[in-house]
Structures are given as structure tokens and as C-alpha cells.
Design an enzyme around this catalytic site. Structure first.
Site, mmCIF file in Angstrom:
data_model
loop_
_atom_site.group_PDB
_atom_site.id
_atom_site.type_symbol
_atom_site.label_atom_id
_atom_site.label_comp_id
_atom_site.label_asym_id
_atom_site.label_seq_id
_atom_site.Cartn_x
_atom_site.Cartn_y
_atom_site.Cartn_z
ATOM 1 N N ASP A 71 0.811 -1.227 0.000
ATOM 2 C CA ASP A 71 0.000 0.000 0.000
ATOM 3 C C ASP A 71 0.843 1.275 0.000
ATOM 4 O O ASP A 71 0.308 2.378 0.116
ATOM 5 C CB ASP A 71 -0.926 0.017 1.228
ATOM 6 C CG ASP A 71 -2.249 -0.699 0.959
ATOM 7 O OD1 ASP A 71 -2.649 -0.805 -0.216
ATOM 8 O OD2 ASP A 71 -2.883 -1.143 1.935
ATOM 9 N N ARG A 96 0.329 -1.937 7.389
ATOM 10 C CA ARG A 96 0.899 -0.702 6.840
ATOM 11 C C ARG A 96 1.859 0.001 7.808
ATOM 12 O O ARG A 96 2.473 1.012 7.435
ATOM 13 C CB ARG A 96 -0.222 0.283 6.458
ATOM 14 C CG ARG A 96 -1.151 -0.228 5.375
ATOM 15 C CD ARG A 96 -1.941 0.906 4.731
ATOM 16 N NE ARG A 96 -1.087 1.821 3.980
ATOM 17 C CZ ARG A 96 -1.497 2.964 3.437
ATOM 18 N NH1 ARG A 96 -2.750 3.340 3.575
ATOM 19 N NH2 ARG A 96 -0.663 3.735 2.768
ATOM 20 N N ARG A 143 -10.069 5.541 10.683
ATOM 21 C CA ARG A 143 -8.623 5.322 10.748
ATOM 22 C C ARG A 143 -7.986 6.209 11.826
ATOM 23 O O ARG A 143 -7.521 5.734 12.848
ATOM 24 C CB ARG A 143 -7.975 5.594 9.389
ATOM 25 C CG ARG A 143 -8.424 4.629 8.286
ATOM 26 C CD ARG A 143 -7.923 3.225 8.540
ATOM 27 N NE ARG A 143 -8.323 2.278 7.522
ATOM 28 C CZ ARG A 143 -7.671 2.027 6.395
ATOM 29 N NH1 ARG A 143 -6.566 2.679 6.124
ATOM 30 N NH2 ARG A 143 -8.106 1.118 5.554
ATOM 31 N N HIS A 172 -11.436 7.539 4.859
ATOM 32 C CA HIS A 172 -10.454 8.610 5.065
ATOM 33 C C HIS A 172 -11.112 9.929 4.663
ATOM 34 O O HIS A 172 -11.919 9.949 3.714
ATOM 35 C CB HIS A 172 -9.233 8.444 4.138
ATOM 36 C CG HIS A 172 -8.126 7.597 4.667
ATOM 37 N ND1 HIS A 172 -7.306 6.871 3.837
ATOM 38 C CD2 HIS A 172 -7.665 7.385 5.927
ATOM 39 C CE1 HIS A 172 -6.387 6.238 4.562
ATOM 40 N NE2 HIS A 172 -6.588 6.532 5.837
ATOM 41 N N CYS A 266 -4.730 10.017 -2.793
ATOM 42 C CA CYS A 266 -4.013 9.050 -1.932
ATOM 43 C C CYS A 266 -2.587 8.835 -2.417
ATOM 44 O O CYS A 266 -1.708 8.501 -1.628
ATOM 45 C CB CYS A 266 -4.686 7.686 -1.974
ATOM 46 S SG CYS A 266 -6.393 7.724 -1.612
HETATM 47 C C1 LIG Z 1 -8.125 8.136 -0.252
HETATM 48 N N1 LIG Z 1 -7.555 7.174 0.576
HETATM 49 C C2 LIG Z 1 -8.453 6.234 1.005
HETATM 50 C C3 LIG Z 1 -6.266 7.242 0.999
HETATM 51 N N2 LIG Z 1 -5.829 8.295 1.393
HETATM 52 N N3 LIG Z 1 -5.486 6.152 1.020
HETATM 53 C C4 LIG Z 1 -5.719 4.928 0.399
HETATM 54 C C5 LIG Z 1 -5.277 3.824 1.279
HETATM 55 C C6 LIG Z 1 -5.566 2.473 0.711
HETATM 56 C C7 LIG Z 1 -5.062 1.342 1.548
HETATM 57 N N4 LIG Z 1 -5.364 0.093 0.935
HETATM 58 C C8 LIG Z 1 -5.671 1.366 2.937
HETATM 59 O O1 LIG Z 1 -6.761 0.828 3.104
HETATM 60 O O2 LIG Z 1 -5.063 1.902 3.864
#
Ligand SMILES: CN(C)C(=N)NCCC[C@H](N)C(=O)O
Length: 273
Positions: A71, A96, A143, A172, A266
Site C-alpha cells: 500500500d 501498513r 482510521r 479517510h 491518496c
Molecule cells: C483516499 N484514501 C483512502 C487514501 N488516502 N489512502 C488509500 C489507502 C488504501 C489502503 N489500501 C488502505 O486501506 O489503507
């Protein structure tokens, strides 16, 4: 306001190539581990995004990808910088967590503040330098944890407005809200709690309002330099909304990165020295 009146501001960004990108675990509703990722295609789409930003006059630094961190391409989640100070990330999911160290190393020479609380960098923080003397909008609920907002305010010396996210599809802040320029935003109201919606309506009466289809197309996961709004090709209706508001939409194909639950924003962290 007509398109010609919008003034772009030259930016510096950080991106990380999807060299090790896979969907091998599912930590958000968009991730499906049963469909293989086309890594070559992801690489091509990422490169087009990088060159689009450069062609618009911006600087893009590249973070070395680390094997075993699929990621890492979502570089926006690794930290949040404002006026030379950097509030580091602390990831919610163990898959992560090692990304934080790679970002910390990149910020050598910056004033780096190590976080105690879980937060996912620009994924949940947005900065508007021209609104209310410089204000940070911050998401929580999925998150980033709420105490991280106070920690970020202390670290960065800017007021932080806490906004509760309520829909797991928009986990997010940057899936549901984006800065269009230094003082205005676009957002999808239903992704937020009723109180957060009232706060946003009070602070940003001229915001561009998105609908669920825009948010599901990751149309709010955009990067704007104040004039050019870079968003993925699927988000055509969102492109028209920002055009009607006087910005210039620039569409980039990024479908492969949506498979991991992210898109343009992202993949791009802004470096505010
Ligand atoms: C807009 N987004 C959601 C972000 N800023 N980041 C994407 C993170 C994706 C990763 N698979 C996760 O789920 O953390």
C-alpha cells in the site's frame, strides 16, 4: 468566477511508485483479494499521474518503494506537513505500520513530530492556508483517532477542525472532502455526521457539493493546485462540477489504484516546506 481568474500555486509533491502494489489483504471495503492486480498497468497509470503534475509545473519527489509494503503507493498517508513542520503517521493496521518509518526517513532535515496517536497523514488531514488564517480539517471515525487531532494542532500550531466520518466506504477524509484552493473545499455531506455537516456548511458556505456517485467514483480524491483539478477518469460528473465552479478538470486514468481503495489524492502527498 471564470476559469481564467483561478490562479494556480506551484506545489511540491511526494509520490511512491506501485512497484510492489498488490491487493493481498483487505482493510477497506474497496479491496478484493480475489482479483489479481495488473502491476504493469498500475505502474503506467501512476507514471501518467506523475508526469501530469510535472507538466503542470509542479515538482514531484519520489519515495523509494519497500518490498512487502503493497500500500506504499498511497503516499498521502505517510505524514502531514504544514510550513516546514511534519506530523508523522501511525497506521491503524499492522500491514501498513512499517510505512511510517520510510516516510520519517524522507523528512530528514524537516522538523518532524513523532505521533503518539493513530493517524494516517494526509488521508485524514487537509490544510487550507487561506481559510480562517490557516486551518486544518481532520477526519476521524475509521482510521485516525480523535486524540490525534489535538496532537496535530499542538505539533503544527494551526487550529484543527474535527469532522466525524460515518460511512465505511469513505474511511479517510480525502475520500469525502478536498481542498480546491487555499480557501475553499468540495465535499460529500452524507459521509459526515450531522454535526460535522453543520460545521462544514457554516465554515464553507461556497463549497462545491458532491453526491454519492461522485464520491463512489473517487471524484473527491483529487489534487488541486488552485486552478487545475486532477481527478480520475471515472469521475466525469465531478469534473463538470469543478468546471462549473471555475476550475479546470484534468482527468487521469487511475482505475488500478482504486482496487486498493484509493485514487489521485491518496497517491500524492503535498510537501509544505
Ligand atoms: C483516499 N484514501 C483512502 C487514501 N488516502 N489512502 C488509500 C489507502 C488504501 C489502503 N489500501 C488502505 O486501506 O489503507
Amino acid at each position: 468566477m471564470s476559469d481564467t481568474e483561478r490562479m494556480p500555486r506551484v506545489r511540491t509533491y511526494l509520490m511512491c511508485p506501485p512497484e510492489h502494489f498488490t491487493v493481498e489483504y483487505a482493510i477497506n471495503p474497496w479491496m478484493d483479494t480475489t482479483v489479481p492486480v495488473d502491476a504493469a498497468l498500475a505502474g503506467k497509470q501512476w507514471e501518467l499521474l506523475r508526469t501530469t503534475l510535472i507538466d503542470l509545473g509542479h515538482t514531484v519527489h519520489v519515495l523509494d518503494p519497500v518490498e512487502g509494503l503493497p500500500d506504499m503507493v498511497y503516499a498521502a498517508n505517510g505524514a502531514f506537513s504544514v510550513d516546514g513542520r511534519v506530523y508523522g503517521a501511525r497506521f491503524r493496521h499492522p500491514q501498513r505500520s512499517a510505512e511510517a518509518a520510510a516516510h520519517r526517513e524522507f523528512y530528514t532535515g524537516w522538523q518532524f513530530i513523532e505521533p503518539e496517536h493513530v493517524n494516517e497523514g494526509e488521508g485524514d488531514f487537509a490544510y487550507l492556508p487561506g481559510a480562517y488564517g490557516g486551518v486544518i480539517l481532520a477526519g476521524h471515525g475509521f482510521r485516525t483517532e480523535l486524540p490525534a487531532h489535538a496532537e496535530a494542532q499542538e505539533a503544527l500550531g494551526r487550529p484543527v477542525i474535527s469532522l466525524r466520518l460515518v460511512d465505511p466506504a469513505f474511511y479517510h477524509l480525502d475520500t469525502a472532502l478536498a481542498a480546491l484552493d487555499d480557501h475553499n473545499i468540495t465535499y460529500y455531506p452524507e459521509a459526515f455526521s450531522p454535526s460535522a455537516r453543520r460545521v462544514l456548511a457554516q465554515l464553507f458556505p461556497d463549497a462545491v457539493i458532491a453526491d454519492r456517485a461522485d464520491a463512489e467514483a473517487f471524484g473527491l480524491n483529487l489534487v488541486s493546485d488552485g486552478r487545475h483539478v486532477i481527478l480520475n477518469t471515472e469521475a466525469t460528473a465531478m469534473g463538470e462540477k469543478v468546471r462549473a465552479a471555475g476550475y479546470t478538470p484534468v482527468h487521469v486514468e487511475l482505475a488500478e489504484l482504486k482496487r486498493g481503495g484509493g485514487s489521485v489524492k491518496c497517491a500524492v502527498a503535498e510537501l509544505r516546506a
